[in-house]
Design a protein around this motif. Structure first.
Motif, PDB file in Angstrom:
ATOM      1  N   THR A   1       1.093  -1.359  -0.399  1.00  0.00           N
ATOM      2  CA  THR A   1      -0.273   0.102  -0.093  1.00  0.00           C
ATOM      3  C   THR A   1       1.033   1.071  -0.096  1.00  0.00           C
ATOM      4  O   THR A   1       1.987   1.674   0.681  1.00  0.00           O
ATOM      5  CB  THR A   1      -0.807  -0.064   1.686  1.00  0.00           C
ATOM      6  N   VAL A   2       0.052   2.139  -0.396  1.00  0.00           N
ATOM      7  CA  VAL A   2       1.060   4.110  -0.165  1.00  0.00           C
ATOM      8  C   VAL A   2       1.534   3.776   1.086  1.00  0.00           C
ATOM      9  O   VAL A   2       3.124   4.176   1.345  1.00  0.00           O
ATOM     10  CB  VAL A   2      -0.394   4.456  -0.735  1.00  0.00           C
ATOM     11  N   ARG A   3       0.884   3.583   1.563  1.00  0.00           N
ATOM     12  CA  ARG A   3       0.960   3.979   3.224  1.00  0.00           C
ATOM     13  C   ARG A   3       1.845   3.211   4.366  1.00  0.00           C
ATOM     14  O   ARG A   3       3.160   3.748   4.044  1.00  0.00           O
ATOM     15  CB  ARG A   3      -0.214   3.333   4.253  1.00  0.00           C
TER      16      ARG A   3
ATOM     17  N   MET B   1       4.335   1.660   2.051  1.00  0.00           N
ATOM     18  CA  MET B   1       5.485   2.017   1.195  1.00  0.00           C
ATOM     19  C   MET B   1       6.265   3.371   1.952  1.00  0.00           C
ATOM     20  O   MET B   1       7.566   3.660   1.593  1.00  0.00           O
ATOM     21  CB  MET B   1       5.429   2.190  -0.206  1.00  0.00           C
ATOM     22  N   ALA B   2       5.117   4.211   2.076  1.00  0.00           N
ATOM     23  CA  ALA B   2       6.060   5.330   2.796  1.00  0.00           C
ATOM     24  C   ALA B   2       6.460   5.315   3.751  1.00  0.00           C
ATOM     25  O   ALA B   2       7.346   5.834   4.045  1.00  0.00           O
ATOM     26  CB  ALA B   2       4.314   6.112   2.949  1.00  0.00           C
TER      27      ALA B   2
ATOM     28  N   ASP C   1       7.280  14.092  -7.403  1.00  0.00           N
ATOM     29  CA  ASP C   1       6.712  12.950  -7.738  1.00  0.00           C
ATOM     30  C   ASP C   1       6.311  13.240  -9.385  1.00  0.00           C
ATOM     31  O   ASP C   1       5.633  13.016  -9.997  1.00  0.00           O
ATOM     32  CB  ASP C   1       5.063  13.717  -6.626  1.00  0.00           C
TER      33      ASP C   1
ATOM     34  N   GLU D   1       6.662   9.988 -12.660  1.00  0.00           N
ATOM     35  CA  GLU D   1       5.573  10.032 -13.869  1.00  0.00           C
ATOM     36  C   GLU D   1       5.817  10.671 -14.514  1.00  0.00           C
ATOM     37  O   GLU D   1       5.730   9.678 -15.381  1.00  0.00           O
ATOM     38  CB  GLU D   1       4.331  10.950 -13.146  1.00  0.00           C
TER      39      GLU D   1
ATOM     40  N   GLN E   1       4.547  -0.907  -7.243  1.00  0.00           N
ATOM     41  CA  GLN E   1       4.601   0.547  -8.057  1.00  0.00           C
ATOM     42  C   GLN E   1       4.704   1.695  -6.666  1.00  0.00           C
ATOM     43  O   GLN E   1       5.677   2.673  -7.577  1.00  0.00           O
ATOM     44  CB  GLN E   1       3.505   1.287  -8.817  1.00  0.00           C
ATOM     45  N   GLN E   2       4.294   1.237  -6.120  1.00  0.00           N
ATOM     46  CA  GLN E   2       4.110   2.729  -4.625  1.00  0.00           C
ATOM     47  C   GLN E   2       5.249   2.354  -4.156  1.00  0.00           C
ATOM     48  O   GLN E   2       6.216   3.288  -3.938  1.00  0.00           O
ATOM     49  CB  GLN E   2       3.179   2.051  -4.034  1.00  0.00           C
TER      50      GLN E   2
ATOM     51  N   ARG F   1       7.755   4.364  -6.682  1.00  0.00           N
ATOM     52  CA  ARG F   1       8.287   5.499  -6.861  1.00  0.00           C
ATOM     53  C   ARG F   1       8.539   6.311  -5.449  1.00  0.00           C
ATOM     54  O   ARG F   1       9.304   6.920  -5.402  1.00  0.00           O
ATOM     55  CB  ARG F   1       6.756   6.057  -6.279  1.00  0.00           C
ATOM     56  N   VAL F   2       8.501   5.212  -4.373  1.00  0.00           N
ATOM     57  CA  VAL F   2       9.039   5.734  -3.184  1.00  0.00           C
ATOM     58  C   VAL F   2      10.619   5.564  -2.866  1.00  0.00           C
ATOM     59  O   VAL F   2      11.098   6.655  -3.283  1.00  0.00           O
ATOM     60  CB  VAL F   2       8.788   4.809  -1.770  1.00  0.00           C
TER      61      VAL F   2
ATOM     62  N   ARG G   1      11.768   8.509  -5.912  1.00  0.00           N
ATOM     63  CA  ARG G   1      11.401  10.135  -5.642  1.00  0.00           C
ATOM     64  C   ARG G   1      12.735  10.004  -4.489  1.00  0.00           C
ATOM     65  O   ARG G   1      12.907  11.155  -3.959  1.00  0.00           O
ATOM     66  CB  ARG G   1      10.351   9.834  -4.661  1.00  0.00           C
TER      67      ARG G   1
END
Length: 420
Positions: free
Chosen positions: A129-131, A133-134, A288, A292, A367-368, A371-372, A375
């Motif tokens: 999840t996004v959370r 991975m953050a 960000d 993309e 994918q998340q 991205r992390v 970024r």
């Protein structure tokens, strides 16, 4: 590539190679413009404008289709009447594999359809999840900083692939899964063999067998003594040892290869577009959007393949049951109907809806995480080395042609004052 025994396509009832009357099949366009490794073959743009769904001739004699527009790509990827199962597919390029493709190995989600795919996806969705991975962000930033320090000590000339692009995702995925990082070279070499179109059946079998055996032993160890990692979490599910081993091979291979190529190839693109390098350095807040846009512009997973399970009407044509549709995601991501000035790299562009991570049920699970990682990597790199540049002419950078994931084998870079 899958490696188990094949189920011949002719036994499925889907085989139909009858071409559409009046349509002359083409071969897959592969020739890129000289000196520009980032743009798709020019023929893709012509097809997208004039014939976005074209008849395609395959090396094995099959006649299927090539889709090049953004709307058609999304339509094929999201339609359950198109299958991802390997044994139904034909490939548009020569490979080291002879005969029909075999079924997907256990755990290889790319070669599955629902409901089998759905079961695996549900088990893993909460892990990426996004959370969640953050939460990894701080650790990834430390890994990034450590390797920038290492570059500085080693420099002023390094291979960015080995010094920076590979270690960041390798350390991250190894920690996430609970795989010893000391083994990452073995896994990266094995993954490269699996990803290469030119690997023979024997080479594929050796590489996959070695990965499976190592990870099977690790799965058994996690069951006996779970630790704080994703593989240990999954030992509490209903997955068998064989399923969990296959899933570990799939996740580790994807986590090692794709993001590493995006970091290295993305850096190549930034160095080839100095205004965009400068824009990111001046304003790290656009990271960000930059990620993309780089995913859209580069599209390192250039092709997707689906086979029609029944007759499907698409763009005024009938795709017959059993015909393979090759989707050019790189052409779709350069579709001017979707993105103005698509051949321009613009880090401030809102590249929403790009297909760099795919689309539909097979959209990239990690994918998340990717991205992390990106970024963290791109802004830190351009900030630490503002004079970063290629150490060889651009046309001497070795490209990863003939592989499932496009990119560079090496990226020699240097920094500091230019020598006159």
């Amino acid at each position: 590539m899958p490696h188990e025994s094949a189920t011949p396509l002719s036994t499925t009832g889907f085989q139909d190679d009858t071409p559409v009357a009046g349509a002359e099949p083409i071969r897959l366009p592969v020739e890129r413009s000289s000196g520009c490794p980032f743009d798709p073959p020019a023929e893709m743009a012509r097809l997208r404008a004039e014939q976005p769904l074209a008849r395609l001739s395959f090396p094995d004699g099959h006649v299927g289709w090539l889709a090049t527009s953004h709307s058609l790509a999304r339509a094929v990827f999201s339609d359950a009447r198109f299958s991802s199962r390997y044994e139904y597919l034909h490939l548009p390029f020569e490979t080291g594999y002879s005969g029909e493709l075999p079924v997907a190995p256990v755990g290889d989600m790319t070669g599955m359809d629902a409901p089998e795919h759905t079961r695996y996806r549900r088990l893993l969705a909460g892990k990426f999840t996004v959370r969640r991975m953050a939460f990894l962000g701080e650790r990834i930033e430390r890994i990034t900083a450590e390797h920038l320090d290492g570059m500085e000590r080693q420099g002023p000339t390094v291979d960015l692939v080995k010094a920076f692009a590979q270690p960041i995702p390798a350390l991250t995925i190894c920690e996430l899964l609970g795989v010893p990082y000391d083994e990452h070279d073995f896994f990266q070499e094995s993954t490269a063999t699996v990803m290469s179109h030119g690997s023979t059946q024997e080479e594929l079998a050796v590489a996959l067998t070695a990965m499976h055996e190592y990870l099977r032993q690790l799965v058994l160890a996690k069951r006996a003594a779970p630790t704080d990692d994703l593989l240990s979490d999954l030992t509490r599910s209903d997955l068998t040892d064989e399923e969990l081993t296959g899933l570990a091979v799939f996740l580790l291979g994807a986590g090692l290869d794709t993001t590493a190529n995006m970091i290295s190839f993305g850096t190549f693109a930034l160095l080839s577009n100095p205004s965009q390098f400068a824009a990111l350095r001046a304003d790290p807040g656009i990271a960000d959007q930059a990620v993309e846009e780089l995913m859209r512009y580069l599209t390192i997973a250039q092709l997707g393949a689906r086979s029609a399970l029944e007759d499907v009407e698409l763009a005024g044509q009938v795709v017959r049951a059993g015909e393979t549709v090759i989707v050019s995601t790189e052409a779709a991501n350069r579709d001017p109907e979707r993105y103005p000035d698509p051949d321009v790299l613009d880090l401030r562009r809102k590249a929403t809806g790009h297909l760099g991570f795919g689309h539909g049920i097979h959209q990239c699970l990690g994918q998340q995480l990717a991205r992390v990682e990106m970024r963290a990597a791109f802004p830190a790199l351009v900030s630490r080395f503002p004079t970063l540049r290629l150490a060889v002419p651009a046309d001497e950078v070795p490209l990863r042609t003939g592989m499932n994931i496009f990119g560079v084998h090496r990226l020699p870079v240097t920094w500091g004052p230019e020598r006159r």
